[in-house]
Scaffold this motif. Sequence first.
Motif, PDB file in Angstrom:
ATOM      1  N   UNK A 109       0.836  -1.198   0.000  1.00  0.00           N
ATOM      2  CA  UNK A 109       0.000   0.000   0.000  1.00  0.00           C
ATOM      3  C   UNK A 109       0.873   1.251   0.000  1.00  0.00           C
ATOM      4  N   UNK A 110       0.375   2.270  -0.659  1.00  0.00           N
ATOM      5  CA  UNK A 110       1.085   3.543  -0.748  1.00  0.00           C
ATOM      6  C   UNK A 110       0.298   4.610   0.006  1.00  0.00           C
ATOM      7  N   UNK A 111       0.906   5.736   0.226  1.00  0.00           N
ATOM      8  CA  UNK A 111       0.264   6.808   0.981  1.00  0.00           C
ATOM      9  C   UNK A 111       0.880   8.134   0.577  1.00  0.00           C
ATOM     10  N   UNK A 112       0.199   9.203   0.950  1.00  0.00           N
ATOM     11  CA  UNK A 112       0.848  10.511   0.811  1.00  0.00           C
ATOM     12  C   UNK A 112       1.817  10.674   1.970  1.00  0.00           C
ATOM     13  N   UNK A 113       2.782  11.552   1.812  1.00  0.00           N
ATOM     14  CA  UNK A 113       3.800  11.742   2.845  1.00  0.00           C
ATOM     15  C   UNK A 113       3.241  12.631   3.946  1.00  0.00           C
ATOM     16  N   UNK A 114       2.757  11.999   5.023  1.00  0.00           N
ATOM     17  CA  UNK A 114       2.218  12.776   6.143  1.00  0.00           C
ATOM     18  C   UNK A 114       3.318  13.569   6.857  1.00  0.00           C
ATOM     19  N   UNK A 115       4.481  12.952   7.171  1.00  0.00           N
ATOM     20  CA  UNK A 115       5.562  13.762   7.746  1.00  0.00           C
ATOM     21  C   UNK A 115       6.001  14.884   6.794  1.00  0.00           C
ATOM     22  N   UNK A 116       5.939  14.595   5.502  1.00  0.00           N
ATOM     23  CA  UNK A 116       6.273  15.642   4.534  1.00  0.00           C
ATOM     24  C   UNK A 116       5.299  16.791   4.587  1.00  0.00           C
ATOM     25  N   UNK A 117       4.013  16.490   4.750  1.00  0.00           N
ATOM     26  CA  UNK A 117       3.006  17.542   4.869  1.00  0.00           C
ATOM     27  C   UNK A 117       3.216  18.352   6.141  1.00  0.00           C
ATOM     28  N   UNK A 118       3.579  17.653   7.231  1.00  0.00           N
ATOM     29  CA  UNK A 118       3.889  18.363   8.474  1.00  0.00           C
ATOM     30  C   UNK A 118       5.080  19.288   8.281  1.00  0.00           C
ATOM     31  N   UNK A 119       6.048  18.833   7.517  1.00  0.00           N
ATOM     32  CA  UNK A 119       7.207  19.671   7.190  1.00  0.00           C
ATOM     33  C   UNK A 119       6.772  20.928   6.450  1.00  0.00           C
ATOM     34  N   UNK A 120       5.830  20.785   5.518  1.00  0.00           N
ATOM     35  CA  UNK A 120       5.349  21.938   4.759  1.00  0.00           C
ATOM     36  C   UNK A 120       4.695  22.962   5.679  1.00  0.00           C
ATOM     37  N   UNK A 121       3.964  22.477   6.693  1.00  0.00           N
ATOM     38  CA  UNK A 121       3.325  23.400   7.634  1.00  0.00           C
ATOM     39  C   UNK A 121       4.373  24.223   8.368  1.00  0.00           C
ATOM     40  N   UNK A 122       5.428  23.564   8.816  1.00  0.00           N
ATOM     41  CA  UNK A 122       6.461  24.263   9.578  1.00  0.00           C
ATOM     42  C   UNK A 122       7.318  25.163   8.689  1.00  0.00           C
ATOM     43  N   UNK A 123       7.438  24.795   7.408  1.00  0.00           N
ATOM     44  CA  UNK A 123       8.276  25.574   6.490  1.00  0.00           C
ATOM     45  C   UNK A 123       7.601  26.861   6.062  1.00  0.00           C
ATOM     46  N   UNK A 124       6.313  26.763   5.715  1.00  0.00           N
ATOM     47  CA  UNK A 124       5.603  27.932   5.227  1.00  0.00           C
ATOM     48  C   UNK A 124       5.955  28.236   3.779  1.00  0.00           C
ATOM     49  N   UNK A 125       5.399  29.321   3.285  1.00  0.00           N
ATOM     50  CA  UNK A 125       5.576  29.683   1.881  1.00  0.00           C
ATOM     51  C   UNK A 125       7.014  30.107   1.605  1.00  0.00           C
ATOM     52  N   UNK A 126       7.564  29.573   0.520  1.00  0.00           N
ATOM     53  CA  UNK A 126       8.905  29.966   0.086  1.00  0.00           C
ATOM     54  C   UNK A 126       8.811  31.157  -0.853  1.00  0.00           C
ATOM     55  N   UNK A 127       9.943  31.763  -1.136  1.00  0.00           N
ATOM     56  CA  UNK A 127       9.973  32.842  -2.120  1.00  0.00           C
ATOM     57  C   UNK A 127       9.496  32.293  -3.461  1.00  0.00           C
ATOM     58  N   UNK A 128       8.516  32.958  -4.051  1.00  0.00           N
ATOM     59  CA  UNK A 128       7.933  32.455  -5.284  1.00  0.00           C
ATOM     60  C   UNK A 128       6.564  31.849  -5.081  1.00  0.00           C
TER      61      UNK A 128
END
Length: 393
Positions: free
Chosen positions: A70-89
Amino acid sequence: MDQDVSKAVPVGAGVVCALVGFTSSFAVVLAGLRAVGADQEQAASGLMAVGLAMGAASVLLSWRFRMPITCAWSTPGAALLISTGAAAGGWPAAVGAFAITAVLLLATGLWPMLARAVARIPHSVAQAMLAGVLLPLCIAPVTALASDPVVIAPVLVAWLMVSATRPRWAVPAAFGVALLVLAVTLARDHTVPAASSWAPHLQVTAPSLTVSAFIGIALPLYIVTMAAQNIPGVAVMAGFGYHVPWRPALTVTAVASLLATPFGGHAVNLAAISAALAAGPDADPNPRRRWIAGVTTGTVYCALGLVSTGLTAVVLAAPAGLVQTVAGVALLGAFASACAGAMSDESARLPAAVTLVVAASGATVAGVGAAFWALLVGVIVHRLFRRTRRTGA
């Protein structure tokens, strides 16, 4: 008749696997896409794309290799996106970073040396980075409860009560209660989304490649996806006697990621925790029949992906703190595991602590988020301490 009943067992396990996997992390992925600049339509498109991609990858791998892969979306990756926020661009730069991540995952499948390079990152440092990324998100339910206890308390009570008896269903239960609270709120305020908002919709975004998004989003997303999803996913399957073909599995999930990228999908990977629901004995007493559960999981993921547009519209109309609460409790288990992995080696605890603190700080330096700097600082401090111990200084 007996044959129909025997088929129903792995099919039921596959349905449960998909429902648990989707509802346990839906809010996290949605929040992650929004954090890096997606508007409501773009976030809905990203959810739909990655849902269809991981569903198709699950069906293909399970059917081809007759294993419950089974495959999944990257939940830790999504959490990383929350902490990172919008990048330049903004959002186009984030989509460009997603594309780079997919290419790196594909290169890992085709070039094993890259996988070995990722494996050389100290385990304690990688887990500490993940724990630091997750910490602010796990704190969110506490702050939300303090600001709006009437809305948040039922969600947390449901999660706590189910955690004590049926841990795998704790987050889906919290998600269900959150939807009930949301339904009452929308009905009271007469803000129910229009029926047209449930129509499946994909929106193409032209990617923009920027250095800050590459360093701040693509590289950490790749490392987290590999270290917290793909590698543990293979280990979970091995625990049930399945030897996942590494190169084909990683290639298929990377191609699925790449196909989802133009529509806002962030990353597809091998399932880790939820994989046990389709690969374990409860899915079918006969290990050779459990692949049916994997195919079913993928099919249900595709169906859920088609309704994610409507779910996005509903969830984004939620009271402040409700989505963050569901996301926070969904990540508590991953946070606990990351902390345990980071601190298990006594000799590496201080470098791990430094990594965790830097990642949790959320600091952005030169347009690059804290996750990258935490990994860099952690590796340097880890090697410095190891060298010092060797020389006896």
